[in-house]
Every structure is written in structure tokens, then in C-alpha cells.
Design a protein around this motif. Sequence first.
Motif, PDB file in Angstrom:
ATOM      1  N   ASP A  11      35.255  37.774  32.263  1.00 50.71           N
ATOM      2  CA  ASP A  11      35.886  36.512  31.900  1.00 50.71           C
ATOM      3  C   ASP A  11      37.151  36.818  31.112  1.00 50.71           C
ATOM      4  OD1 ASP A  11      36.437  33.884  31.384  1.00 50.71           O
ATOM      5  OD2 ASP A  11      35.010  33.710  29.728  1.00 50.71           O
ATOM      6  N   PHE A  12      38.279  36.831  31.803  1.00 48.91           N
ATOM      7  CA  PHE A  12      39.549  37.120  31.159  1.00 48.91           C
ATOM      8  C   PHE A  12      40.498  35.956  31.357  1.00 48.91           C
ATOM      9  CE2 PHE A  12      38.009  41.424  32.370  1.00 48.91           C
ATOM     10  CZ  PHE A  12      37.879  41.948  31.092  1.00 48.91           C
ATOM     11  N   THR A  13      41.326  35.722  30.355  1.00 47.89           N
ATOM     12  CA  THR A  13      42.362  34.706  30.487  1.00 47.89           C
ATOM     13  C   THR A  13      43.517  35.260  31.313  1.00 47.89           C
ATOM     14  OG1 THR A  13      43.552  35.411  28.495  1.00 47.89           O
ATOM     15  CG2 THR A  13      41.753  33.812  28.208  1.00 47.89           C
ATOM     16  N   GLU A  14      44.357  34.381  31.798  1.00 49.11           N
ATOM     17  CA  GLU A  14      45.541  34.819  32.526  1.00 49.11           C
ATOM     18  C   GLU A  14      46.433  35.667  31.631  1.00 49.11           C
ATOM     19  OE1 GLU A  14      47.593  31.553  34.269  1.00 49.11           O
ATOM     20  OE2 GLU A  14      45.906  30.907  35.509  1.00 49.11           O
ATOM     21  N   GLU A  15      46.440  35.345  30.338  1.00 49.59           N
ATOM     22  CA  GLU A  15      47.259  36.108  29.400  1.00 49.59           C
ATOM     23  C   GLU A  15      46.757  37.545  29.266  1.00 49.59           C
ATOM     24  OE1 GLU A  15      46.085  33.076  28.859  1.00 49.59           O
ATOM     25  OE2 GLU A  15      47.939  31.902  28.810  1.00 49.59           O
ATOM     26  N   ASP A  44      43.143  61.771  18.864  1.00 49.14           N
ATOM     27  CA  ASP A  44      43.979  60.876  18.074  1.00 49.14           C
ATOM     28  C   ASP A  44      44.353  59.584  18.810  1.00 49.14           C
ATOM     29  OD1 ASP A  44      45.563  62.092  19.952  1.00 49.14           O
ATOM     30  OD2 ASP A  44      46.981  62.975  18.530  1.00 49.14           O
ATOM     31  N   LEU A  45      43.792  59.390  20.023  1.00 46.12           N
ATOM     32  CA  LEU A  45      44.015  58.158  20.774  1.00 46.12           C
ATOM     33  C   LEU A  45      42.691  57.702  21.377  1.00 46.12           C
ATOM     34  CD1 LEU A  45      47.295  58.867  22.823  1.00 46.12           C
ATOM     35  CD2 LEU A  45      47.053  57.292  20.892  1.00 46.12           C
ATOM     36  N   PRO A  46      42.506  56.397  21.560  1.00 47.33           N
ATOM     37  CA  PRO A  46      41.299  55.958  22.267  1.00 47.33           C
ATOM     38  C   PRO A  46      41.311  56.468  23.699  1.00 47.33           C
ATOM     39  CG  PRO A  46      42.829  54.129  21.967  1.00 47.33           C
ATOM     40  CD  PRO A  46      43.357  55.266  21.154  1.00 47.33           C
ATOM     41  N   GLU A  47      40.138  56.830  24.193  1.00 49.85           N
ATOM     42  CA  GLU A  47      40.028  57.394  25.537  1.00 49.85           C
ATOM     43  C   GLU A  47      38.977  56.647  26.341  1.00 49.85           C
ATOM     44  OE1 GLU A  47      41.177  61.985  24.214  1.00 49.85           O
ATOM     45  OE2 GLU A  47      39.137  61.507  24.821  1.00 49.85           O
ATOM     46  N   GLY A 203      43.676  46.887  46.267  1.00 50.81           N
ATOM     47  CA  GLY A 203      44.083  46.454  44.930  1.00 50.81           C
ATOM     48  C   GLY A 203      43.165  45.454  44.267  1.00 50.81           C
ATOM     49  N   PHE A 204      42.151  44.974  44.974  1.00 45.81           N
ATOM     50  CA  PHE A 204      41.332  43.969  44.305  1.00 45.81           C
ATOM     51  C   PHE A 204      40.363  44.599  43.309  1.00 45.81           C
ATOM     52  CE2 PHE A 204      38.944  44.156  48.500  1.00 45.81           C
ATOM     53  CZ  PHE A 204      37.760  44.678  48.022  1.00 45.81           C
ATOM     54  N   GLY A 205      40.098  43.852  42.253  1.00 43.01           N
ATOM     55  CA  GLY A 205      39.266  44.335  41.154  1.00 43.01           C
ATOM     56  C   GLY A 205      40.034  45.108  40.105  1.00 43.01           C
ATOM     57  N   LEU A 206      41.237  45.585  40.434  1.00 45.21           N
ATOM     58  CA  LEU A 206      41.996  46.395  39.480  1.00 45.21           C
ATOM     59  C   LEU A 206      42.580  45.581  38.325  1.00 45.21           C
ATOM     60  CD1 LEU A 206      43.836  48.995  41.752  1.00 45.21           C
ATOM     61  CD2 LEU A 206      41.523  49.040  40.812  1.00 45.21           C
ATOM     62  N   PRO A 207      43.109  44.375  38.551  1.00 41.43           N
ATOM     63  CA  PRO A 207      43.629  43.596  37.413  1.00 41.43           C
ATOM     64  C   PRO A 207      42.561  43.341  36.349  1.00 41.43           C
ATOM     65  CG  PRO A 207      44.440  42.671  39.464  1.00 41.43           C
ATOM     66  CD  PRO A 207      43.404  43.692  39.839  1.00 41.43           C
ATOM     67  N   GLU A 208      41.350  43.002  36.781  1.00 40.33           N
ATOM     68  CA  GLU A 208      40.262  42.755  35.833  1.00 40.33           C
ATOM     69  C   GLU A 208      39.824  44.040  35.146  1.00 40.33           C
ATOM     70  OE1 GLU A 208      40.499  39.602  38.831  1.00 40.33           O
ATOM     71  OE2 GLU A 208      40.276  41.775  39.007  1.00 40.33           O
ATOM     72  N   LEU A 209      39.812  45.144  35.880  1.00 36.78           N
ATOM     73  CA  LEU A 209      39.421  46.420  35.276  1.00 36.78           C
ATOM     74  C   LEU A 209      40.450  46.859  34.241  1.00 36.78           C
ATOM     75  CD1 LEU A 209      37.375  48.677  35.163  1.00 36.78           C
ATOM     76  CD2 LEU A 209      38.555  49.794  37.075  1.00 36.78           C
ATOM     77  N   ARG A 210      41.720  46.647  34.523  1.00 38.21           N
ATOM     78  CA  ARG A 210      42.763  46.958  33.528  1.00 38.21           C
ATOM     79  C   ARG A 210      42.533  46.144  32.252  1.00 38.21           C
ATOM     80  NH1 ARG A 210      46.399  45.965  38.090  1.00 38.21           N
ATOM     81  NH2 ARG A 210      46.941  47.959  39.063  1.00 38.21           N
ATOM     82  N   ALA A 211      42.264  44.853  32.422  1.00 32.63           N
ATOM     83  CA  ALA A 211      42.041  43.989  31.264  1.00 32.63           C
ATOM     84  C   ALA A 211      40.804  44.421  30.484  1.00 32.63           C
ATOM     85  CB  ALA A 211      41.915  42.531  31.716  1.00 32.63           C
ATOM     86  N   GLU A 212      39.771  44.836  31.203  1.00 31.89           N
ATOM     87  CA  GLU A 212      38.543  45.280  30.554  1.00 31.89           C
ATOM     88  C   GLU A 212      38.780  46.560  29.773  1.00 31.89           C
ATOM     89  OE1 GLU A 212      34.712  46.836  29.756  1.00 31.89           O
ATOM     90  OE2 GLU A 212      36.095  47.776  31.148  1.00 31.89           O
ATOM     91  N   ILE A 213      39.570  47.468  30.334  1.00 33.41           N
ATOM     92  CA  ILE A 213      39.906  48.711  29.629  1.00 33.41           C
ATOM     93  C   ILE A 213      40.741  48.418  28.390  1.00 33.41           C
ATOM     94  CG2 ILE A 213      41.248  50.849  29.801  1.00 33.41           C
ATOM     95  CD1 ILE A 213      40.419  50.958  32.777  1.00 33.41           C
ATOM     96  N   MET A 214      41.695  47.516  28.525  1.00 37.53           N
ATOM     97  CA  MET A 214      42.547  47.153  27.398  1.00 37.53           C
ATOM     98  C   MET A 214      41.706  46.561  26.261  1.00 37.53           C
ATOM     99  SD  MET A 214      46.006  44.828  27.486  1.00 37.53           S
ATOM    100  CE  MET A 214      47.099  44.733  26.064  1.00 37.53           C
ATOM    101  N   ARG A 215      40.763  45.711  26.632  1.00 37.63           N
ATOM    102  CA  ARG A 215      39.883  45.087  25.635  1.00 37.63           C
ATOM    103  C   ARG A 215      38.995  46.133  24.976  1.00 37.63           C
ATOM    104  NH1 ARG A 215      36.031  40.253  27.611  1.00 37.63           N
ATOM    105  NH2 ARG A 215      38.021  39.086  27.647  1.00 37.63           N
TER     106      ARG A 215
END
Length: 221
Positions: A11-15, A44-47, A203-215
Amino acid sequence: MTDSAPASPFDFTEEEIEAARVLFQRQATFVMGAAKLEQLPEPDLPEIAFAGRSNVGKSSLINGLVGMNKLARASNEPGRTREVNFFDLDGKMRLVDLPGYGWAKASKTTVKKFQDLGRDYLRGRVTLKRVYLLIDSRHGLKSVDTEALDALDLAAVSYQIVLTKADKIKAHERVSVAEKTLKAISKRPAAFPAVAVTSSEKGFGLPELRAEIMRTTGAEL
């Protein structure tokens, strides 16, 4: 077969989707490949790390996430990824490609050496936020994947199943394999209770996976 994108379990917002798209468009570079634990870069960085059988599509998924064709090296030779490979995403996080498992042609000694390296990384990496365990959607979880699941549970590392190559099967098959996979991991202590369905080619599923990784990493633009 159909190329329509499956419903996302997230469940991700468009933003959030847009912020993740922008983040993953930033410069991604290969840092190093480590063959020994002492060669790992400073924590020294999240992985976030990617694991899976040889030829499951790890390199293709990493390349798809960052929009580059050759950041991670794809190979038709099973077991070629025999180091822990680190990629830097604009100084915000590292993407980590773990050695593949299920090699048919490698010696037992070679397999053990690089699987032990992967396990040592999992157990001792304080900046590791999540492991994404890739499973070929055409085949689902196999007995060879059980050892990887057990190792992740033992290391108490949060992990999530990512089904790959989902454009190769029909929409109802995607739903079925995702449901079966989620049920199979439901009682595993370290498993994240959602299954991502992706296609690096379409390419499907990748936008949501990027958002999930960012979160998950807490990375910001």
C-alpha cells in the motif's frame, strides 16, 4: 500469456512511488566484490541484499530497479556470482548481490566456501535491513530453497520473497503461486508477510518494490 501487471500486495501512495522512482534513477555504481568476510566495506550505509538460486534473475532485477542494463552482470553460466557484490545507490544505500545457490556444476568445496561467506554476511551485518529472496514464479519454492529459508530464519534477518519472471506465466498462475508461496512461509519467524510479483523484462512490480526498499531502508532523496 498476458503482460498485464498483477495487483500489488503493498500500500503505497503515488508520492512514495514517485519518490522511489526518482531515487533509483540516481547514479548507481559497482563498489566491490568481496570473497572474504574481512573484505566487506564499512557498514556505514543501509543495505538490502538479493539472494536466490543461480539463474533466478538476480542481476536482471537489480539492473531493472536502477534502470541500467549492465550494472550487475547477468550470466548464462550458473554459479558465476561467487562473491558478495556491493552496489552504491547515490550514497543513500547499498544493493548487495549474494552468491547464488543450487549450482549443478560447482564442486561441493566451492559451493560451501561461498555459501558460508553469504551466511557470515547475513549473521554479522548490522546495516542489513532486509534480504529479498528471489524465486522463479514458473516453479515456485523448491526443496533447494528450504536451506536458504532456514539460514535466513537462523540469522534472524528479515526477508521477503520476490517472484521473478512473472511475465512468463498467466495472470491466474501468478495469483496461485503467490498465494502458495505466502502460505508456505507463513510460520517462518523472519519472513515478511508479503510476496512481491515482478518481471524485470516487462517492468511490472518494480515501482512497488522500489518504494518498499526505500521505506525499509529509510533512505531519503
